[in-house]
Write a protein that holds these residues in place. Structure first.
Motif, PDB file in Angstrom:
ATOM      1  N   LYS A 473       0.819  -1.201   0.000  1.00 30.65           N
ATOM      2  CA  LYS A 473       0.000   0.000   0.000  1.00 30.65           C
ATOM      3  C   LYS A 473       0.862   1.265   0.000  1.00 30.65           C
ATOM      4  O   LYS A 473       1.977   1.289   0.506  1.00 30.65           O
ATOM      5  CB  LYS A 473      -0.908   0.015   1.243  1.00 30.65           C
ATOM      6  CG  LYS A 473      -1.885  -1.147   1.324  1.00 30.65           C
ATOM      7  CD  LYS A 473      -2.923  -1.078   0.225  1.00 30.65           C
ATOM      8  CE  LYS A 473      -3.907  -2.239   0.319  1.00 30.65           C
ATOM      9  NZ  LYS A 473      -4.745  -2.175   1.537  1.00 30.65           N
ATOM     10  N   GLY A 474       0.310   2.316  -0.571  1.00 29.64           N
ATOM     11  CA  GLY A 474       0.948   3.631  -0.557  1.00 29.64           C
ATOM     12  C   GLY A 474      -0.068   4.696  -0.209  1.00 29.64           C
ATOM     13  O   GLY A 474      -1.295   4.462  -0.241  1.00 29.64           O
ATOM     14  N   TRP A 476      -2.312   7.825  -0.792  1.00 31.93           N
ATOM     15  CA  TRP A 476      -2.955   8.560  -1.872  1.00 31.93           C
ATOM     16  C   TRP A 476      -2.979  10.022  -1.447  1.00 31.93           C
ATOM     17  O   TRP A 476      -3.831  10.469  -0.685  1.00 31.93           O
ATOM     18  CB  TRP A 476      -4.351   8.018  -2.107  1.00 31.93           C
ATOM     19  CG  TRP A 476      -5.097   8.625  -3.268  1.00 31.93           C
ATOM     20  CD1 TRP A 476      -4.726   9.667  -4.033  1.00 31.93           C
ATOM     21  CD2 TRP A 476      -6.359   8.184  -3.772  1.00 31.93           C
ATOM     22  NE1 TRP A 476      -5.660   9.937  -4.992  1.00 31.93           N
ATOM     23  CE2 TRP A 476      -6.687   9.042  -4.862  1.00 31.93           C
ATOM     24  CE3 TRP A 476      -7.234   7.159  -3.419  1.00 31.93           C
ATOM     25  CZ2 TRP A 476      -7.874   8.892  -5.582  1.00 31.93           C
ATOM     26  CZ3 TRP A 476      -8.413   7.024  -4.148  1.00 31.93           C
ATOM     27  CH2 TRP A 476      -8.725   7.875  -5.219  1.00 31.93           C
ATOM     28  N   HIS A 489      -3.787   3.142  -0.887  1.00 31.77           N
ATOM     29  CA  HIS A 489      -4.208   2.409  -2.073  1.00 31.77           C
ATOM     30  C   HIS A 489      -3.152   1.375  -2.426  1.00 31.77           C
ATOM     31  O   HIS A 489      -1.975   1.515  -2.080  1.00 31.77           O
ATOM     32  CB  HIS A 489      -4.452   3.340  -3.248  1.00 31.77           C
ATOM     33  CG  HIS A 489      -3.206   3.995  -3.783  1.00 31.77           C
ATOM     34  ND1 HIS A 489      -2.466   3.470  -4.815  1.00 31.77           N
ATOM     35  CD2 HIS A 489      -2.563   5.136  -3.418  1.00 31.77           C
ATOM     36  CE1 HIS A 489      -1.426   4.251  -5.067  1.00 31.77           C
ATOM     37  NE2 HIS A 489      -1.466   5.268  -4.231  1.00 31.77           N
ATOM     38  N   LYS A 490      -3.583   0.324  -3.129  1.00 33.01           N
ATOM     39  CA  LYS A 490      -2.676  -0.717  -3.588  1.00 33.01           C
ATOM     40  C   LYS A 490      -1.755  -0.151  -4.661  1.00 33.01           C
ATOM     41  O   LYS A 490      -2.162   0.634  -5.506  1.00 33.01           O
ATOM     42  CB  LYS A 490      -3.478  -1.889  -4.135  1.00 33.01           C
ATOM     43  CG  LYS A 490      -2.641  -3.102  -4.508  1.00 33.01           C
ATOM     44  CD  LYS A 490      -3.522  -4.251  -5.000  1.00 33.01           C
ATOM     45  CE  LYS A 490      -4.402  -4.789  -3.877  1.00 33.01           C
ATOM     46  NZ  LYS A 490      -5.147  -5.999  -4.323  1.00 33.01           N
ATOM     47  N   ARG A 491      -0.496  -0.558  -4.627  1.00 38.28           N
ATOM     48  CA  ARG A 491       0.469  -0.025  -5.595  1.00 38.28           C
ATOM     49  C   ARG A 491       0.030  -0.316  -7.021  1.00 38.28           C
ATOM     50  O   ARG A 491       0.008   0.584  -7.870  1.00 38.28           O
ATOM     51  CB  ARG A 491       1.854  -0.631  -5.337  1.00 38.28           C
ATOM     52  CG  ARG A 491       2.899  -0.155  -6.341  1.00 38.28           C
ATOM     53  CD  ARG A 491       4.212  -0.894  -6.197  1.00 38.28           C
ATOM     54  NE  ARG A 491       4.961  -0.460  -5.040  1.00 38.28           N
ATOM     55  CZ  ARG A 491       5.863   0.527  -5.048  1.00 38.28           C
ATOM     56  NH1 ARG A 491       6.092   1.196  -6.156  1.00 38.28           N
ATOM     57  NH2 ARG A 491       6.515   0.840  -3.956  1.00 38.28           N
ATOM     58  N   LYS A 492      -0.305  -1.547  -7.331  1.00 36.37           N
ATOM     59  CA  LYS A 492      -0.631  -1.908  -8.717  1.00 36.37           C
ATOM     60  C   LYS A 492      -1.603  -3.083  -8.722  1.00 36.37           C
ATOM     61  O   LYS A 492      -1.331  -4.140  -8.156  1.00 36.37           O
ATOM     62  CB  LYS A 492       0.662  -2.264  -9.458  1.00 36.37           C
ATOM     63  CG  LYS A 492       0.502  -3.056 -10.756  1.00 36.37           C
ATOM     64  CD  LYS A 492      -0.057  -2.240 -11.894  1.00 36.37           C
ATOM     65  CE  LYS A 492      -0.005  -3.051 -13.184  1.00 36.37           C
ATOM     66  NZ  LYS A 492      -0.891  -4.243 -13.174  1.00 36.37           N
ATOM     67  N   ASN A 513       4.842   1.580 -10.816  1.00 34.15           N
ATOM     68  CA  ASN A 513       3.667   2.317 -10.338  1.00 34.15           C
ATOM     69  C   ASN A 513       3.888   2.892  -8.950  1.00 34.15           C
ATOM     70  O   ASN A 513       3.186   2.573  -7.993  1.00 34.15           O
ATOM     71  CB  ASN A 513       2.421   1.417 -10.337  1.00 34.15           C
ATOM     72  CG  ASN A 513       1.184   2.178 -10.775  1.00 34.15           C
ATOM     73  OD1 ASN A 513       1.230   2.928 -11.736  1.00 34.15           O
ATOM     74  ND2 ASN A 513       0.083   1.984 -10.069  1.00 34.15           N
ATOM     75  N   GLU A 514       4.874   3.763  -8.860  1.00 36.10           N
ATOM     76  CA  GLU A 514       5.230   4.339  -7.566  1.00 36.10           C
ATOM     77  C   GLU A 514       4.044   5.095  -6.965  1.00 36.10           C
ATOM     78  O   GLU A 514       3.456   5.948  -7.610  1.00 36.10           O
ATOM     79  CB  GLU A 514       6.410   5.306  -7.748  1.00 36.10           C
ATOM     80  CG  GLU A 514       6.968   5.833  -6.456  1.00 36.10           C
ATOM     81  CD  GLU A 514       7.684   4.767  -5.630  1.00 36.10           C
ATOM     82  OE1 GLU A 514       7.868   5.006  -4.440  1.00 36.10           O
ATOM     83  OE2 GLU A 514       8.052   3.714  -6.206  1.00 36.10           O
ATOM     84  N   PRO A 515       3.649   4.766  -5.733  1.00 33.67           N
ATOM     85  CA  PRO A 515       2.536   5.496  -5.103  1.00 33.67           C
ATOM     86  C   PRO A 515       2.881   6.977  -4.983  1.00 33.67           C
ATOM     87  O   PRO A 515       4.040   7.352  -4.793  1.00 33.67           O
ATOM     88  CB  PRO A 515       2.432   4.856  -3.711  1.00 33.67           C
ATOM     89  CG  PRO A 515       3.105   3.532  -3.840  1.00 33.67           C
ATOM     90  CD  PRO A 515       4.175   3.713  -4.859  1.00 33.67           C
ATOM     91  N   ASP A 519      -4.014   7.855  -7.016  1.00 37.61           N
ATOM     92  CA  ASP A 519      -4.129   6.410  -7.225  1.00 37.61           C
ATOM     93  C   ASP A 519      -4.391   6.203  -8.705  1.00 37.61           C
ATOM     94  O   ASP A 519      -5.494   6.427  -9.199  1.00 37.61           O
ATOM     95  CB  ASP A 519      -5.278   5.844  -6.394  1.00 37.61           C
ATOM     96  CG  ASP A 519      -5.492   4.357  -6.636  1.00 37.61           C
ATOM     97  OD1 ASP A 519      -4.700   3.743  -7.385  1.00 37.61           O
ATOM     98  OD2 ASP A 519      -6.469   3.808  -6.084  1.00 37.61           O
ATOM     99  N   ASN A 521      -4.322   3.448 -10.426  1.00 35.10           N
ATOM    100  CA  ASN A 521      -4.882   2.160 -10.834  1.00 35.10           C
ATOM    101  C   ASN A 521      -6.182   2.328 -11.607  1.00 35.10           C
ATOM    102  O   ASN A 521      -6.453   1.568 -12.536  1.00 35.10           O
ATOM    103  CB  ASN A 521      -5.140   1.283  -9.604  1.00 35.10           C
ATOM    104  CG  ASN A 521      -3.880   0.660  -9.056  1.00 35.10           C
ATOM    105  OD1 ASN A 521      -3.271  -0.186  -9.698  1.00 35.10           O
ATOM    106  ND2 ASN A 521      -3.464   1.091  -7.868  1.00 35.10           N
TER     107      ASN A 521
END
Length: 794
Positions: A473-474, A476, A489-492, A513-515, A519, A521
């Protein structure tokens, strides 16, 4: 050099003279008086963004080799050697100087070729402050010229600078080398002696930090070595190392020239770069020679430098061309999480970081050949008088970002050399993401046109990620700021095309897909753009590489399927009430012109790809979905003149400059009309009347968002001109035969970049009505080549 590159050379000379001005520099090159300041230059609008000012020049260095540049006043100022790191700092011992003496006169004249001087007494014995305006700088990337015209120099001398960045060339285009060819002519009736000095600081170890300058750069253990081999003389700059395998900051620089009949090379192996410089200048200013002193020592912390000088005489009317080279060998890139990579050029020169001399020698031996190859490549474009002269030059100068934009090209240390090397440009140094996909939709066009195998490799790399997940997770950031509490949010996600291939501080190409700000995605443009770029690469490389389509087909289908989750039954994925596309601070809701148009293009690209591959089920599915989506798109957004920004009532009347981005790609790739032709023309006319001509003085480009009442939309990104957006719009104008307007739109960008605001070789992503900028050295402006890749569809 491959056969196609050599073929360029064979046809170059036919009709060549018409392309050049009397000084031998192409007429289409952008020019500026040496060292002339710029009044009312643009400045950054965002605190923390890079703003080094307008003392800039064309860079040298190949793809992924690291680059640096010499400004049009003569200082080596900008350094992109450490991957992903921008440095702007001057070491005054990195310089060219010139000596000239007329036969029979007691003394000559020596001058450092810099319209400036050190600020703290450094190298105080040297003669600084070459007169402002005593000559001209010219640039037609990858070449640039310094045309020196000072009344105290009787011989006319012009410096030609370049690296071997050559189309369809995947070897020399990677080299860490810069060629400097001195073109000297004696227009007088007396013999003139000319000598050119190149001095260089030992910068080994300097590219270790992430700072934007050289403060704290280590010198301990540095040493200089004089080399003389088969007529080639010069200095190698190295440092003591702890082991056999080099660290990222280990390696060499070299400066060198060839001693040939009539050309004498002299040298000073070591001197203190921060001292008074008498060891060099007292000799050079006397007769243009250096003392041939090979004294060398290991630095105990003092900053070292070395110098060479090439000396020759010119009889009345005689001309001579003398090359010099700067080369470097810093083979290792180490990203933030520790993984090490070898740069692409090490395929040809090894990985021990001790080959700067060999690289320099190849530069000297092939200087003429490389110069001719570049000229042959550029000639058909720069001699095409059906296009404006300023535009022909701008086409090549905006290519600088392909090498200078933090470009990476290499493979992991210890990996199989038979595997393809990874490649990516940085979005920019302020937003240091590798390969940013929504931006490369614009920026990658010249990469595809001139180095197609690299572009296909990048898309393969993206394709490999689509059906993978990165579950960590990262934060947002945008949503967190909106709600006032952390939102993660999930990274990817599986099926989402990543926004980027990672960041220099992380583990790029392995962790994507660096947070960050948004987001991505669930962005509504990334997947569509990926599908369109895959089909684009197939079409624009001759429709022959079916294997490329086959390899990426699973990712293309997954990308289309992923977006369908946002379709609420009308055939068009709907935006989710946050900035879920490339305009990442401009909220979008429901069906939208930009994302919806890209979706229409992606469906047509998917349909045609399926047809090529014989996937008749997918072909029928996408064909039916396109018919449904097109009907919804037109019925929902068309207002009789243009397509609405989105279905949110608060945006009623907004005119978005980029609303036909999908149609731009459809015409470029032969996919046909996504919306009726009459609608396209109406939209283009409306944007021209409002976003172009009612913004500022009508010569700034196309502002992103205008209201129907002629006011600019009140949003930070809507109030900006984006170079990439303007170029996509202009290319669509041109494809429909609206050429005068298309060139006027592009000239707005030229006016801001090259005439009024001083953004040459640091073209920003965006500027406002004042011309002040955000995000310099951005990759999207390379999309100018879209103008050249559009077929006429009228």
């Amino acid at each position: 050099m491959n056969l196609r590159s050599r073929a360029f050379c064979l046809v170059f000379f036919l009709g060549c003279l018409t392309a050049f001005a009397q000084d031998g520099i192409p007429k289409s090159a952008w020019r500026r008086p040496l060292g002339l300041p710029l009044e009312n230059a643009g400045v950054k609008r965002v605190a923390g963004d890079i703003d080094d000012g307008y003392w800039q020049g064309a860079p040298v260095g190949g793809f992924g080799a690291g680059t640096f540049s010499r400004s049009y006043r003569g200082d080596f100022a900008r350094w992109h050697i450490k991957a992903g790191v921008h440095k702007y700092d001057v070491s005054y011992a990195n310089e060219f100087a010139m000596f000239q003496q007329v036969e029979g006169e007691a003394t000559g004249v020596a001058k450092v070729l810099l319209n400036d001087h050190p600020k703290q007494g450094e190298l105080a014995s040297w003669s600084w402050d070459y007169p402002v305006g005593a000559g001209e700088y010219a640039a037609l990337y990858p070449k640039s010229w310094y045309d020196y015209r000072w009344e105290k120099f009787p011989a006319h001398v012009t410096l030609e600078q370049y690296s071997p960045v050559i189309p369809d060339n995947y070897r020399e285009s990677s080299y860490p080398t810069a060629v400097y060819r001195w073109h000297a002519e004696n227009p007088t009736d007396k013999t003139v002696t000319v000598s050119v000095l190149l001095s260089w600081t030992n910068m080994s170890g300097w590219f270790r930090t992430f700072t934007h300058d050289f403060k704290g750069a280590p010198n301990q253990g540095n040493y200089d070595t004089y080399r003389n081999e088969a007529g080639m003389k010069g200095i190698v700059f190295d440092r003591s190392r702890a082991g056999v395998a080099p660290n990222e900051w280990d390696g060499q620089f070299a400066i060198a020239a060839m001693e040939t009949p009539g050309v004498e090379v002299t040298y000073q192996t070591s001197f203190q770069a921060a001292g008074d410089g008498k060891a060099v200048w007292s000799h050079f200013a006397r007769d243009g020679r250096l003392p041939n002193d090979d004294t060398s020592w290991v630095s105990d912390g003092e900053k070292l430098a070395g110098a060479i000088a090439v000396r020759f005489t010119l009889k009345p009317g005689e001309k001579k061309v003398v090359p010099m080279v700067i080369a470097w060998d810093l083979p290792v890139v180490q990203f933030g999480e520790g993984r090490q990579w070898n740069r692409k050029y090490t395929d040809f020169y090894g990985t021990d970081g001790k080959n700067a001399w060999k690289i320099a020698r190849e530069g000297l031996l092939h200087a003429q050949e490389w110069s001719d190859a570049i000229d042959a490549w550029q000639k058909p474009t720069i001699t095409d008088e059906s296009k404006p002269l300023w535009y022909r030059g701008m086409l090549f100068n905006e290519l600088y970002a392909l090498t200078d934009g933090g470009t990476f090209w290499g493979r992991p240390v210890g990996s199989d050399k038979k595997l393809p090397a990874s490649f990516a440009l940085l979005e920019c140094f302020d937003y240091a993401y590798y390969g940013t996909l929504d931006v490369r939709f614009y920026a990658s066009l010249p990469l595809l046109k001139f180095w197609p195998e690299i572009d296909k490799r990048v898309l393969r790399e993206f394709a490999e990620t689509v059906e993978k997940e990165w579950s960590e997770k990262g934060l947002w950031v945008w949503k967190t700021a909106e709600t006032g509490s952390p939102v993660l949010h999930k990274r990817k996600k599986v099926g989402a095309v990543p926004h980027d291939l990672g960041v220099p501080e992380g583990d790029p190409f392995y962790v994507v897909n660096e947070p960050g700000w948004q987001d991505t995605n669930d962005w509504k443009d990334l997947n569509s753009k990926f599908v369109l770029m895959v089909y684009r690469d197939y079409v624009l490389t001759g429709r022959t590489d079916k294997a490329f389509l086959q390899e990426t087909w699973p990712a293309v289908k997954a990308a289309i399927q992923y977006l369908r989750q946002f379709d609420h039954g009308r055939g068009v994925p709907e935006n989710s009430g946050y900035p879920d596309q490339t305009y990442d601070s401009w909220v979008v809701r429901g069906v939208s012109a930009y994302s919806g148009g890209l979706w229409l293009g992606a469906l047509r690209a998917g349909e045609e790809t399926a047809r090529v591959l014989g996937d008749w089920t997918a072909q029928a599915e996408y064909q039916a979905l396109f018919a449904m989506a097109q009907k919804t798109y037109v019925a929902t957004l068309w207002n009789g003149e243009y397509f609405l920004y989105d279905t949110d009532a608060s945006n009623k009347g907004v005119i978005q400059a980029d609303q036909l981005a999908g149609q731009w790609y459809a015409h470029m790739t032969g996919l046909g009309d996504l919306v009726p032709r009459a609608m396209q023309r109406s939209v283009l006319k409306k944007i021209y009347a409002f976003n172009v001509n009612q913004f500022g003085d009508g010569n700034l480009g196309a502002v992103n968002g205008m209201n129907a009442d002629g006011t600019v939309v009140d949003n930070v990104e809507a109030r900006e001109v984006w170079a990439g957006t303007t170029l996509g719009y202009a290319a669509l104008l041109k494809s429909l035969g609206i050429e005068e307007e298309s060139y006027h739109v592009v000239h707005g960008l030229f006016h801001v970049i090259y005439e009024s605001k001083g953004y040459w070789f640091r073209t920003p992503e965006a500027w406002d009505v004042t011309g002040n900028f955000r995000a310099s050295m951005y990759m999207r402006p390379a999309g100018l080549w879209g103008m050249e890749m559009m077929p006429a569809v009228r």
